[in-house]
Design an enzyme around this catalytic site. Structure first.
Site, mmCIF file in Angstrom:
data_model
loop_
_atom_site.group_PDB
_atom_site.id
_atom_site.type_symbol
_atom_site.label_atom_id
_atom_site.label_comp_id
_atom_site.label_asym_id
_atom_site.label_seq_id
_atom_site.Cartn_x
_atom_site.Cartn_y
_atom_site.Cartn_z
ATOM 1 N N THR A 150 40.234 37.479 45.498
ATOM 2 C CA THR A 150 39.289 38.036 44.891
ATOM 3 C C THR A 150 39.270 37.980 43.216
ATOM 4 O OG1 THR A 150 38.917 39.694 46.562
ATOM 5 C CG2 THR A 150 38.121 40.191 44.353
ATOM 6 N N GLY A 204 41.974 44.658 51.378
ATOM 7 C CA GLY A 204 40.806 45.888 51.033
ATOM 8 C C GLY A 204 40.896 47.010 52.103
HETATM 9 C C1 SD4 Z 1 38.773 42.156 50.445
HETATM 10 N N1 SD4 Z 1 40.234 42.509 48.363
HETATM 11 O O1 SD4 Z 1 37.934 41.801 50.599
HETATM 12 C C2 SD4 Z 1 39.364 41.547 49.188
HETATM 13 C C3 SD4 Z 1 40.112 40.276 49.505
HETATM 14 C C4 SD4 Z 1 41.388 39.893 48.508
HETATM 15 O O2 SD4 Z 1 43.249 38.611 48.099
HETATM 16 O O3 SD4 Z 1 41.318 40.282 47.340
HETATM 17 N N2 SD4 Z 1 41.999 38.954 48.992
HETATM 18 O O4 SD4 Z 1 39.564 42.792 51.003
#
Ligand code: SD4
Length: 318
Positions: A150, A204
């Site tokens: 992300t 997440g």
């Molecule tokens: C999520 N935090 O949708 C995001 C994915 C992410 O490294 O950051 N992956 O859970």
């Protein structure tokens, strides 16, 4: 003073563009939106915007959020399909007095009515990744795919305004309708211009259990330096999860305060992030664990070259 910090190497080009705007005394909202759009538009990043990896049903559903640290306005979209720049839709929603967080069809209806650019976000590369992964994943528990990252940013402009923003395609092979921490205030991001801001990348489902971005801002408000605040929040919550649940998902956070000081903490190996301030050109750093402590160093040219080479390498169908 001005500054901008972001998760992962992929953010550095966007940070470069934002730096020029901030140097020219531009607005932290405009700068952060420009920087995130740059990542969303780059087809070879398979975790944000166009080229992002799809859900179980081979649809690219995107999450994004924007926060204004002066007014505390928040706008967010969850599981939105077929729009080029979710971050711009999130920012637009932050200006509404209610209905600030829209998901799925409702978010798409709003974006369409407001004239945002429509785009099929499923690239041919993402289709190959999907088909390859279908073969591997059957019957396994879904984990964030390696390199599935992300983008989250915190920005400070010369007027003292701070903003935070995130954009992601979430977890590869997620269930349709799954929304992660990235568009959720306090978990994926938080910013208060009176203090500073923080943003997260990782699993997440676990980041949301600890509202880790808010916790870092809270610690900075108590007077902690961003580095100490990141370390304390991440370490303590990682320990809590391990003690109470036997395991902790990936969790990496970056933070900046309203003086342009910054910090980082992670419970994984090899987390990369990018920073630019009035005192430093955009730089990519890499973290490593040394004696149980997270330290960071400037990424080598070799690492940077290899990064792009692997991202853009031809893909073979398994
Ligand atoms: C999520 N935090 O949708 C995001 C994915 C992410 O490294 O950051 N992956 O859970």
């Amino acid at each position: 003073m001005w500054g901008i910090i972001a998760t992962w190497r992929m953010a550095v080009e966007g940070i470069g563009k934002a730096s020029e705007m901030l140097k020219a005394e531009g607005d932290a909202g405009d700068a952060i939106e420009t920087a995130i759009k740059e990542v969303e538009d780059f087809p070879y990043y398979k975790s944000v915007g166009y080229g992002g990896l799809p859900n179980e049903e081979m649809e690219v559903e995107l999450d994004a959020a924007y926060m204004d640290g002066d007014t505390l306005d928040i706008g967010a979209v969850g599981a939105i399909k077929d729009f080029a720049n979710p971050i711009s839709i999130a920012r637009r929603l932050s200006r509404e007095s209610v209905n600030n967080f829209l998901v799925g069809e409702g978010a798409e209806k709003f974006a369409h009515r407001e004239g945002f650019e429509r785009k099929n976000m499923l690239s041919d590369r993402a289709k190959i990744h999907y088909r390859n992964r279908v073969k591997e994943v059957q019957e396994q528990e879904i984990k964030p795919y390696s390199g599935h990252d992300t983008v989250g940013m915190v920005c400070l402009d010369t007027h003292g305004k701070m903003t935070a923003a995130t954009s992601t395609s979430g977890l590869f092979m997620k269930k349709k309708g799954r929304v992660g921490d990235s568009p959720v205030s306090g978990s994926g991001f938080y910013v208060d211009s009176m203090v500073g801001g923080a943003t997260a990348t990782g699993l997440g489902e676990d980041v949301m259990k600890g509202c880790v971005s808010y916790e870092i801002v809270r610690l900075m408000k108590e007077g902690m330096h961003p580095q100490a605040a990141c370390e304390k929040a991440v370490q303590m919550f990682d320990e809590t999860l391990r003690r109470r649940r036997g395991k902790a998902g990936d969790m990496s956070l970056v933070a900046m305060n309203n003086k342009g000081e910054w910090g980082v903490a992670t419970n994984i190996e090899g987390f990369s992030f990018a920073v630019a301030t009035a005192d430093q050109e955009p730089i990519v750093y890499l973290t490593k664990q040394v004696d149980g402590k997270c330290v960071h160093e400037v990424a080598s040219q070799e690492w940077l070259d290899n990064y792009m080479k692997t991202r853009t390498a031809p893909l073979v169908e398994k």
